[in-house]
Design a protein around this motif. Sequence first.
Motif, PDB file in Angstrom:
ATOM      1  N   PHE A  40      -1.715 -14.168   3.359  1.00 59.07           N
ATOM      2  CA  PHE A  40      -3.104 -14.550   3.116  1.00 59.07           C
ATOM      3  C   PHE A  40      -4.105 -13.424   3.386  1.00 59.07           C
ATOM      4  O   PHE A  40      -4.989 -13.172   2.540  1.00 59.07           O
ATOM      5  N   PRO A  41      -4.033 -12.706   4.515  1.00 51.49           N
ATOM      6  CA  PRO A  41      -5.010 -11.631   4.751  1.00 51.49           C
ATOM      7  C   PRO A  41      -4.975 -10.550   3.674  1.00 51.49           C
ATOM      8  O   PRO A  41      -6.023 -10.046   3.262  1.00 51.49           O
ATOM      9  N   PHE A  48      -7.234  -8.202  -1.306  1.00 55.07           N
ATOM     10  CA  PHE A  48      -6.832  -7.768  -2.640  1.00 55.07           C
ATOM     11  C   PHE A  48      -7.857  -8.171  -3.692  1.00 55.07           C
ATOM     12  O   PHE A  48      -8.142  -7.414  -4.624  1.00 55.07           O
ATOM     13  N   ASN A  49      -8.446  -9.352  -3.554  1.00 56.02           N
ATOM     14  CA  ASN A  49      -9.451  -9.823  -4.499  1.00 56.02           C
ATOM     15  C   ASN A  49     -10.755  -9.070  -4.250  1.00 56.02           C
ATOM     16  O   ASN A  49     -11.335  -9.151  -3.165  1.00 56.02           O
ATOM     17  N   PRO A  73      -6.070  -6.776   7.113  1.00 59.95           N
ATOM     18  CA  PRO A  73      -5.503  -5.422   7.083  1.00 59.95           C
ATOM     19  C   PRO A  73      -6.567  -4.336   6.961  1.00 59.95           C
ATOM     20  O   PRO A  73      -6.342  -3.196   7.350  1.00 59.95           O
ATOM     21  N   LEU A  74      -7.727  -4.681   6.393  1.00 61.11           N
ATOM     22  CA  LEU A  74      -8.858  -3.753   6.292  1.00 61.11           C
ATOM     23  C   LEU A  74     -10.075  -4.414   6.895  1.00 61.11           C
ATOM     24  O   LEU A  74     -10.239  -5.628   6.809  1.00 61.11           O
ATOM     25  N   LEU A 122     -16.288  -1.071   6.519  1.00 59.03           N
ATOM     26  CA  LEU A 122     -16.501  -0.380   5.254  1.00 59.03           C
ATOM     27  C   LEU A 122     -15.203  -0.197   4.481  1.00 59.03           C
ATOM     28  O   LEU A 122     -15.215  -0.141   3.237  1.00 59.03           O
ATOM     29  N   ALA A 123     -14.074  -0.135   5.186  1.00 56.24           N
ATOM     30  CA  ALA A 123     -12.778   0.044   4.516  1.00 56.24           C
ATOM     31  C   ALA A 123     -12.458  -1.117   3.584  1.00 56.24           C
ATOM     32  O   ALA A 123     -11.682  -0.964   2.635  1.00 56.24           O
ATOM     33  N   THR A 124     -13.072  -2.273   3.823  1.00 59.13           N
ATOM     34  CA  THR A 124     -12.837  -3.428   2.948  1.00 59.13           C
ATOM     35  C   THR A 124     -13.273  -3.131   1.524  1.00 59.13           C
ATOM     36  O   THR A 124     -12.670  -3.633   0.566  1.00 59.13           O
ATOM     37  N   MET A 125     -14.296  -2.299   1.366  1.00 59.06           N
ATOM     38  CA  MET A 125     -14.801  -1.985   0.035  1.00 59.06           C
ATOM     39  C   MET A 125     -13.879  -1.050  -0.740  1.00 59.06           C
ATOM     40  O   MET A 125     -14.131  -0.757  -1.912  1.00 59.06           O
ATOM     41  N   LEU A 126     -12.804  -0.584  -0.091  1.00 56.74           N
ATOM     42  CA  LEU A 126     -11.814   0.197  -0.822  1.00 56.74           C
ATOM     43  C   LEU A 126     -11.147  -0.641  -1.909  1.00 56.74           C
ATOM     44  O   LEU A 126     -10.691  -0.101  -2.924  1.00 56.74           O
TER      45      LEU A 126
END
Length: 276
Positions: free
Chosen positions: A209-210, A215-216, A246-247, A250-254
């Motif tokens: 799930f994470p 991923f989306n 996992p992120l 700001l890393a989420t915007m990768l």
Amino acid sequence: MHGVITIAATEIRIGLRNRWIILSSLILLAFALILVLLGSAPGGEVKTDAVTVVVASLSTLSVYLVPLIALLLAFDAIAGEIDRGTLQLVLASPVSRGAVLVGKFLGHVAVLAIAVSFGYGIAGLVAFFASGGGDAVALIGVGRLIASSIILGATFIAIGYIASASVRQTGTAAALAIAIWLFAVVLFDLALLGGLLASQDGVFARVVFPWLLVFNPADAFRLYNMSAIDAVVVGSNLGGAGSALPLSGLATMLSPVAWTAITLGLSTFILKRVRP
């Protein structure tokens, strides 16, 4: 490079004259102002400024409206040219097919940036002054929301190019664009929710799930904006899940950035195989 800029400028002029985009921009502004009024209304003890509350609300609104506006911009980028019989003329110019697509991409992103900056910028300023000025630092959150919304829109513009380059009729491209929007912002999250309910504390909930959430690109955008504010104060439960992702930050915007690069490259590959 000159050809890319020329194509981008042409797409900006076309995009600004497109009544669907103008209408979408006005709808975005209207919803944003409604959220400003709701966010500034008295509702118990809310220990935060009105701008932060509005940014939290607008981040949820953006997940639905920004991808839709982006797909409306992109769905006829190639299929529309084929339908109108102008693709052969465009490709006859001394500009590579990849450069044509990059020019269209830059132009469409510029149009989207104007719409988002106009709608959210006005909404943020209204919230700021309606709350008596407050802390000007809160306006940084508005700028962060605008920038991340443009990145999210760029992702769906690139995804829309795949649909547009894969078919030869504008109507089919429009249907594919709506299907993409429906899956990415509605059905995907419903599927994740169903998986969580079925898995409880199983492997899916703890491991799969994470990753699927990040991923989306739409979910990654929402997580980034909600983690950048005090999610507990504004009543969101997303902040608590941040540590398990996992992120984070700001890393989420990768995720949307990677989606943009991959889909833009894939749409360029498809366009090179299209026969006008």
